[in-house]
Design a protein around this motif. Structure first.
Motif, PDB file in Angstrom:
ATOM      1  N   VAL A 198      -9.000   0.658  18.375  1.00  0.00           N
ATOM      2  CA  VAL A 198      -9.986   1.428  17.492  1.00  0.00           C
ATOM      3  C   VAL A 198     -11.379   0.970  17.763  1.00  0.00           C
ATOM      4  O   VAL A 198     -11.571  -0.122  18.058  1.00  0.00           O
TER       5      VAL A 198
ATOM      6  N   GLN B  70       0.908  -1.206  -0.070  1.00  0.00           N
ATOM      7  CA  GLN B  70      -0.067  -0.130   0.001  1.00  0.00           C
ATOM      8  C   GLN B  70       0.959   1.353  -0.070  1.00  0.00           C
ATOM      9  O   GLN B  70       1.879   1.417   0.862  1.00  0.00           O
TER      10      GLN B  70
ATOM     11  N   LEU C  19       6.982   0.590  11.671  1.00  0.00           N
ATOM     12  CA  LEU C  19       7.468   1.451  10.702  1.00  0.00           C
ATOM     13  C   LEU C  19       8.373   2.331  11.691  1.00  0.00           C
ATOM     14  O   LEU C  19       8.145   2.669  12.931  1.00  0.00           O
TER      15      LEU C  19
ATOM     16  N   GLN D 112      -3.625  -1.827   9.943  1.00  0.00           N
ATOM     17  CA  GLN D 112      -2.957  -0.300   9.616  1.00  0.00           C
ATOM     18  C   GLN D 112      -2.087  -0.005  11.153  1.00  0.00           C
ATOM     19  O   GLN D 112      -0.904   0.403  10.950  1.00  0.00           O
ATOM     20  N   HIS D 113      -2.802  -0.080  12.202  1.00  0.00           N
ATOM     21  CA  HIS D 113      -2.195   0.317  13.159  1.00  0.00           C
ATOM     22  C   HIS D 113      -0.691  -0.344  13.587  1.00  0.00           C
ATOM     23  O   HIS D 113       0.360  -0.105  14.113  1.00  0.00           O
ATOM     24  N   GLN D 114      -0.855  -1.981  13.172  1.00  0.00           N
ATOM     25  CA  GLN D 114       0.122  -2.668  13.386  1.00  0.00           C
ATOM     26  C   GLN D 114       1.302  -2.452  12.430  1.00  0.00           C
ATOM     27  O   GLN D 114       2.522  -2.338  12.745  1.00  0.00           O
TER      28      GLN D 114
ATOM     29  N   LYS E 122       1.755   0.710  10.925  1.00  0.00           N
ATOM     30  CA  LYS E 122       2.314   1.709  11.376  1.00  0.00           C
ATOM     31  C   LYS E 122       3.521   1.522  12.698  1.00  0.00           C
ATOM     32  O   LYS E 122       4.525   2.067  12.454  1.00  0.00           O
TER      33      LYS E 122
ATOM     34  N   TYR F 148       2.080   4.701   0.979  1.00  0.00           N
ATOM     35  CA  TYR F 148       1.619   5.262   2.563  1.00  0.00           C
ATOM     36  C   TYR F 148       1.226   6.454   2.464  1.00  0.00           C
ATOM     37  O   TYR F 148       1.846   7.560   2.489  1.00  0.00           O
TER      38      TYR F 148
END
Lengths: 217, 217
Positions: free
Chosen positions: A191, A4, B217, B210-212, B214, A6
């Motif tokens: 979340v 994806q 990174l 997504q959280h994971q 992020k 970013y």
DNA sequence: TATACATTGTTAAAAAATTCACTATGCACC
DNA sequence: GGTGCATAGTGAATTTTTTAACAATGTATA
């Protein structure tokens, strides 16, 4: 695996992708192998550019001059959304709605498996619904930790939603879907998503009223 | 009666207004008489300007330097949304979800009264749920005309949703809330709203993923 | 009655989302 | 292999939505 780009992805895009998956499945069942963004857009009630843009967040899935291969696109979207796996889910609050969800086939079909259900009502504890035994809410945190559950569904009455959320948070849950009509607070890293179909009824009622007002002008 | 400025109102505004009503009711129960846009915003998880803007579409409901009177604001919003009345609703499809909705207290509390339920399954016809007898779907159009019903809820399996919609349209319904995971087509003058909580689960699953990512990174 | 204060209503700016228009490219047929 | 056609991908323009900033105004107090 498609990487994806970013970039922050609009919430609305995620909602639409789910609709695309739905419609692609219908098409697949009808034996349609290839679909253009225009036709898919038409059946999803959106603009064709919208579809192409939404997909562009995740990669290139189409063939220019041809369209999208239905099966491949569906799989690609599911992968993009993190749905190429199953998610273990627990439910808190076994009322009418909770029961309906427990018995709902589509959840499992979509990869969301309810592995445990909790309630604080002693009359409900021990009852078995759709193969799941209702347990005492106080056992929730330990259970979710043991089972490695990531998602919690709250279907309690509104006044108990926050307490349910607290149990879930304590149990190390990563995401909550709250069906109770009340806001809950949770730490940043959890979340939270709200579901309230009363809103949709409000919206319909409002739009009917508007239509009628417009009709009078 | 407050006259709405003639301007198109964002869908998102309507959804938020419903949330405001919800939170205002909680505050009312807690005995709070006056609330500022800032505090209300905080509890609804939105920006204060947003609230003032949303309300401005419909009129001026606050008192500068003071805030909003909780009771009055709630009433004003409900009136603006066309909820200062009851709406007769019929349901098509009495499965797990349908039953749950029939038994749901909140619908009635919000002014949506289910006056009839229909299903095409002969085994279900005649059954009584929450005081409502399930009738044969073929009777739907005439019934809704006779009863002056304006809103229809579809809780059939997806493949029967369009047929249900057709019955409702034939019955002169003005708005449809479709809980089945499939798009339906309806004439311009019929308002259609979709409810699909699978989307919310998708969204949570996606955001967790997504959280994971992020986090890595 | 004037002054200070709080908070709304509103206008302007910023941000986000959607749609348009065009470019790039793959396929089918000659 | 070249040509025409269809349609995806993409950058720019437009529209919509959100947020910020501020002017207007009601209340309380002296």
């Amino acid at each position: 695996m498609h990487l994806q780009k970013y970039e922050k992805i609009p919430r609305a895009t995620i909602a639409r992708l789910a609709v695309y998956v739905q419609e692609l499945e219908v098409m697949e069942q009808q034996g349609i192998k290839v679909i253009s963004s225009e036709k898919l857009a038409w059946s999803c009630g959106v603009n064709p550019s919208q579809i192409r843009k939404d997909l562009a967040y995740f990669g290139e899935f189409g063939v220019r001059g041809v369209g999208y291969y239905v099966y491949e696109l569906r799989e690609a979207i599911k992968q993009s959304l993190g749905l190429d796996r199953t998610w273990n889910v627990v439910m808190v609050g076994v009322g009418n709605l909770g029961r309906a969800l427990l018995r709902h086939q589509l959840l499992r079909k979509r990869g969301f498996v309810i592995v445990a259900a909790f309630d604080c009502d002693p009359f409900k504890i021990g009852e078995e619904i759709a193969g799941i035994e209702v347990q005492c809410s106080s056992k929730l945190p330990q259970s979710t930790i043991d089972m490695g559950v990531e998602i919690g569904i709250i279907t309690t009455p509104p006044e108990r939603a926050q307490r349910a959320a607290n149990y879930l948070i304590e149990g190390g849950i990563k995401g909550i879907v709250n069906f109770a009509p009340s806001r809950i607070t949770a730490p940043e890293n959890v979340v939270v998503e709200y579901v309230d179909f009363i809103h949709n009824l409000f919206s319909v009622a409002f739009n009917i009223t508007q239509h009628q007002i417009k009709g009078l002008l």
